[in-house]
Motif scaffolding. Structure first.
Motif, PDB file in Angstrom:
ATOM      1  N   GLN B  23       0.700  -1.223   0.057  1.00 58.09           N
ATOM      2  CA  GLN B  23       0.105   0.039  -0.014  1.00 58.09           C
ATOM      3  C   GLN B  23       0.857   1.124  -0.099  1.00 58.09           C
ATOM      4  N   LEU B  24       0.500   2.160  -0.728  1.00 51.72           N
ATOM      5  CA  LEU B  24       1.214   3.578  -0.671  1.00 51.72           C
ATOM      6  C   LEU B  24       0.283   4.611  -0.025  1.00 51.72           C
ATOM      7  N   LEU B  25       0.767   5.106   0.873  1.00 49.35           N
ATOM      8  CA  LEU B  25      -0.297   5.751   1.867  1.00 49.35           C
ATOM      9  C   LEU B  25       0.021   7.088   1.743  1.00 49.35           C
ATOM     10  N   TYR B  26      -0.926   7.955   1.888  1.00 50.58           N
ATOM     11  CA  TYR B  26      -0.741   9.467   1.726  1.00 50.58           C
ATOM     12  C   TYR B  26      -1.811   9.903   2.561  1.00 50.58           C
ATOM     13  N   PRO B  27      -1.691  11.353   2.754  1.00 47.61           N
ATOM     14  CA  PRO B  27      -2.599  11.932   3.925  1.00 47.61           C
ATOM     15  C   PRO B  27      -4.113  11.533   3.649  1.00 47.61           C
ATOM     16  N   GLU B  28      -4.794  10.902   4.423  1.00 52.81           N
ATOM     17  CA  GLU B  28      -6.063  10.410   4.272  1.00 52.81           C
ATOM     18  C   GLU B  28      -6.354   9.397   3.108  1.00 52.81           C
ATOM     19  N   GLY B  29      -5.259   8.890   2.680  1.00 50.24           N
ATOM     20  CA  GLY B  29      -5.802   8.233   1.344  1.00 50.24           C
ATOM     21  C   GLY B  29      -4.846   6.809   1.228  1.00 50.24           C
ATOM     22  N   ILE B  30      -5.200   5.927   0.445  1.00 48.81           N
ATOM     23  CA  ILE B  30      -4.412   4.622   0.059  1.00 48.81           C
ATOM     24  C   ILE B  30      -4.484   4.357  -1.303  1.00 48.81           C
ATOM     25  N   VAL B  31      -3.289   3.833  -1.888  1.00 43.70           N
ATOM     26  CA  VAL B  31      -3.290   3.417  -3.009  1.00 43.70           C
ATOM     27  C   VAL B  31      -2.943   2.080  -2.876  1.00 43.70           C
ATOM     28  N   HIS B  32      -3.748   1.119  -3.513  1.00 46.39           N
ATOM     29  CA  HIS B  32      -3.432  -0.429  -3.635  1.00 46.39           C
ATOM     30  C   HIS B  32      -2.551  -0.710  -4.674  1.00 46.39           C
ATOM     31  N   LEU B  33      -1.236  -1.226  -4.284  1.00 46.36           N
ATOM     32  CA  LEU B  33      -0.406  -1.598  -5.628  1.00 46.36           C
ATOM     33  C   LEU B  33      -0.595  -3.010  -5.949  1.00 46.36           C
ATOM     34  N   ASN B  34      -0.007  -3.298  -6.935  1.00 44.48           N
ATOM     35  CA  ASN B  34       0.339  -4.617  -7.284  1.00 44.48           C
ATOM     36  C   ASN B  34       2.080  -5.061  -7.059  1.00 44.48           C
ATOM     37  N   ASP B  35       2.263  -6.182  -7.418  1.00 43.12           N
ATOM     38  CA  ASP B  35       3.668  -6.555  -7.083  1.00 43.12           C
ATOM     39  C   ASP B  35       4.734  -5.704  -7.638  1.00 43.12           C
ATOM     40  N   THR B  36       4.142  -5.618  -8.929  1.00 38.07           N
ATOM     41  CA  THR B  36       5.084  -4.890 -10.123  1.00 38.07           C
ATOM     42  C   THR B  36       5.569  -3.519  -9.532  1.00 38.07           C
ATOM     43  N   ALA B  37       4.247  -2.806  -9.276  1.00 38.06           N
ATOM     44  CA  ALA B  37       4.423  -1.423  -8.715  1.00 38.06           C
ATOM     45  C   ALA B  37       5.586  -1.358  -7.400  1.00 38.06           C
ATOM     46  N   VAL B  38       5.029  -2.224  -6.324  1.00 42.56           N
ATOM     47  CA  VAL B  38       5.771  -2.352  -5.211  1.00 42.56           C
ATOM     48  C   VAL B  38       7.295  -2.410  -5.494  1.00 42.56           C
ATOM     49  N   LYS B  39       7.569  -3.536  -6.488  1.00 42.10           N
ATOM     50  CA  LYS B  39       8.838  -3.676  -6.837  1.00 42.10           C
ATOM     51  C   LYS B  39       9.716  -2.573  -7.266  1.00 42.10           C
ATOM     52  N   LEU B  40       9.216  -1.793  -8.236  1.00 42.38           N
ATOM     53  CA  LEU B  40       9.766  -0.802  -8.811  1.00 42.38           C
ATOM     54  C   LEU B  40       9.867   0.482  -7.702  1.00 42.38           C
ATOM     55  N   LEU B  41       8.813   0.551  -6.991  1.00 39.95           N
ATOM     56  CA  LEU B  41       8.670   1.708  -6.088  1.00 39.95           C
ATOM     57  C   LEU B  41       9.659   1.724  -5.195  1.00 39.95           C
ATOM     58  N   THR B  42      10.148   0.490  -4.817  1.00 40.55           N
ATOM     59  CA  THR B  42      10.933   0.063  -3.597  1.00 40.55           C
ATOM     60  C   THR B  42      12.271   0.391  -3.934  1.00 40.55           C
ATOM     61  N   LEU B  43      12.748   0.341  -5.169  1.00 36.13           N
ATOM     62  CA  LEU B  43      13.858   0.844  -5.794  1.00 36.13           C
ATOM     63  C   LEU B  43      14.326   2.196  -6.036  1.00 36.13           C
ATOM     64  N   CYS B  44      13.192   2.843  -5.765  1.00 35.82           N
ATOM     65  CA  CYS B  44      13.298   4.357  -6.028  1.00 35.82           C
ATOM     66  C   CYS B  44      13.707   5.112  -4.840  1.00 35.82           C
ATOM     67  N   ASP B  45      14.924   4.901  -4.301  1.00 34.32           N
ATOM     68  CA  ASP B  45      15.698   5.664  -3.316  1.00 34.32           C
ATOM     69  C   ASP B  45      16.378   6.815  -3.298  1.00 34.32           C
ATOM     70  N   GLY B  46      16.171   7.362  -4.516  1.00 25.72           N
ATOM     71  CA  GLY B  46      16.972   8.704  -4.720  1.00 25.72           C
ATOM     72  C   GLY B  46      18.082   8.659  -5.092  1.00 25.72           C
ATOM     73  N   THR B  47      18.867   7.567  -4.916  1.00 25.35           N
ATOM     74  CA  THR B  47      20.252   7.402  -5.510  1.00 25.35           C
ATOM     75  C   THR B  47      20.412   6.600  -6.762  1.00 25.35           C
ATOM     76  N   ARG B  48      19.327   5.734  -7.104  1.00 21.99           N
ATOM     77  CA  ARG B  48      19.525   4.887  -8.631  1.00 21.99           C
ATOM     78  C   ARG B  48      18.858   5.806  -9.581  1.00 21.99           C
ATOM     79  N   ARG B  49      19.547   5.667 -10.792  1.00 19.47           N
ATOM     80  CA  ARG B  49      18.891   6.175 -11.851  1.00 19.47           C
ATOM     81  C   ARG B  49      18.203   4.805 -12.560  1.00 19.47           C
ATOM     82  N   ILE B  50      16.956   5.497 -13.115  1.00 16.69           N
ATOM     83  CA  ILE B  50      16.140   4.471 -13.749  1.00 16.69           C
ATOM     84  C   ILE B  50      16.593   3.407 -14.551  1.00 16.69           C
ATOM     85  N   ILE B  51      17.713   3.785 -15.334  1.00 11.00           N
ATOM     86  CA  ILE B  51      18.490   2.784 -16.030  1.00 11.00           C
ATOM     87  C   ILE B  51      19.195   1.814 -15.212  1.00 11.00           C
TER      88      ILE B  51
END
Lengths: 388, 85
Positions: B23-51
């Motif tokens: 789940q992606l949580l934000y003020p007063e809301g929830i986005v339910h993600l699938n496994d793929t989206a979770v996988k990609l978002l987990t890797l978004c840590d501000g240090t890795r380029r998308i490539i």
């Protein structure tokens, strides 16, 4: 096969929609009914004076843990004013450790720099601050206290500490015509979200003041036109629609006991803010049950789940899967029957109760939300539906 | 944002959002993600380029043009939804 695996489908779900599994996402912790403000549109029950015996810090920690075990991920600290509890920071720390997204829902009064700093350190995720108007006189009249300048100061402090900020204002007859100025004012704080909440009259002090607060149909339509045309920029606008004027009931709490658990200052566990007004239901408490037991087994939570309880016209209505028959508390408070179709629905046989009220001349009598008025109102109600 | 700009960006999750399980949580809301989206978002840590994120995914699942396209589409969606910045 790999391609199929990587097909990204991203269902975007707001809290209003029905949860997939039978578990709640939301826990609302009403920490205290004490509040430095006295807004007459408050959703707190008019019986607040009766519920002043607040549960302690350890009990709240247990509640937070049980809520998380049950599946809740969103946590709102509200009230009354949650900042009157000096253990708020401690509870935020606990909640953060448990993995909640923590929201503070506040009037802004009591949020000193020292406290906001501590809340930041303890992992608070977002803050919603309420205003009563864009200008001081009406703001302070509705709030029943001189708080306008303090609120502005607090809103700036929230931004300074880089919290996601939600600007909330409750709309009613006395401020809805100023919606353009209100939006200008709200945007001046650069909020992430703006919540324009038309007053809900499904119980509490709001219902007590319905005669004072309810806008005309023309006022509501005009306000909606202005909101729709307003340049939104980066902020999201959340518009809580006025069900009295719309002819459609709202899917209250996203369906009864479907998504939300509310724990009141004295430890009652409820599926909606006003559920305690419904007659003939035992009120579960965290003092003698776990949240899981209440969620799964209590009559309070099971009574309006599914469709079996519905009467006509809901029972055979295609919209029953969208609005679940509307608000149960509103149905009871207006018709005396908690199983009735919500009378705001144009299909309700008692819809005239609402339309006639909308057209009625308004009153200028305003009951402030405080413990003294709560006692007076309780002396008059004697357990009957409040209306008429 | 152009596809090259996206590929070179180093995304991190927008401060409004918090990833908790699926789940992606934000003020007063929830986005339910699938496994793929979770996988990609987990890797978004501000240090890795998308490539670089793509390399990690390809290492795990093998290279495939359609996967490549899906990742591009996903990140475009993430940016448009302001889940990442």
């Amino acid at each position: 096969m790999k391609t199929i695996y990587f097909k990204t489908i991203l269902p975007r779900t707001r809290v209003k929609t029905r949860a997939a599994a039978g578990q709640p996402n939301w826990l609302l912790a009403e920490l205290s009914y004490r509040c430095p403000l006295q807004c007459g549109y408050c959703s707190n029950p008019v019986e607040i004076a009766q519920y002043q015996d607040e549960i302690g810090t350890d009990q709240w920690k247990k509640v937070l843990k049980e809520g998380r075990e049950l599946g809740c991920v969103q946590l709102g600290f509200s009230g009354g004013e949650p900042l009157v509890r000096q253990d708020l920071e401690e509870l935020v720390l606990t909640a953060n450790g448990l993995g909640y997204y923590t929201n503070l829902i506040t009037s802004g009064i009591g949020l000193t720099e020292q406290r906001i700093k501590r809340l930041k350190e303890n992992g608070l995720d977002s803050i919603q601050i309420s205003f009563q108007s864009h200008e001081s006189d009406l703001n302070d009249y509705i709030a029943g206290n001189d708080v306008y300048l303090k609120k502005i100061e607090t809103a700036k402090l929230i931004k300074q500490y880089e919290f996601p900020l939600t600007f909330n204002i409750v709309l009613h007859r006395k401020n809805i015509d100023c919606i353009k100025d209100i939006l200008d004012f709200a945007f001046s704080f650069e909020p992430d979200f703006i919540e324009l909440a038309n007053t809900q009259y499904s119980g509490g002090f709001a219902l007590e003041n319905r005669d004072y607060l309810l806008p005309s149909l023309e006022q509501v339509k005009q306000a909606k036109r202005i909101v729709d045309a307003y340049p939104k920029g980066e902020s999201g606008i959340i518009y809580v629609f006025p069900d009295y004027h719309q002819g459609r009931p709202k899917a209250c709490m996203g369906g009864w006991a479907n998504n939300f658990i509310i724990v009141t200052p004295d430890g009652a566990v409820l599926p909606c803010l006003s559920a305690r007004t419904l007659p003939g239901l035992n009120v579960p408490s965290v003092k003698d049950s776990t949240l899981g037991e209440v969620w799964n087994n209590s009559e309070m939570f099971n009574i309006f789940r599914g469709e079996d309880w519905m009467q006509e016209p809901c029972r055979t209505c295609p919209d029953k899967i969208i609005d679940f028959g509307g608000c149960r508390c509103q149905a009871y408070l207006l018709t005396g029957d908690k199983f009735a179709t919500d009378p705001v629905c144009s299909l309700s046989p008692q819809h005239n109760l609402v339309t006639e009220f909308v057209e009625k001349e308004r009153s200028d009598e305003f009951v402030f939300r405080n413990f003294e008025n709560s006692k007076k109102i309780m002396a008059n109600i004697k357990g009957k539906p409040v209306i008429q | 944002m152009t596809s090259i700009a996206i590929a070179l960006s180093r995304p991190r999750i927008n401060r409004l959002y918090k990833l908790r399980g699926k789940q992606l949580l934000y003020p007063e809301g929830i986005v339910h993600l699938n496994d793929t989206a979770v996988k990609l978002l987990t890797l978004c840590d501000g240090t890795r380029r998308i490539i670089e994120i793509k390399d990690i995914v390809f290492d795990e699942y093998g290279f495939d043009m359609s996967i490549n396209q899906d990742i591009n589409d996903s990140f475009l969606q993430f940016y448009n939804n302001k889940w990442i910045i």
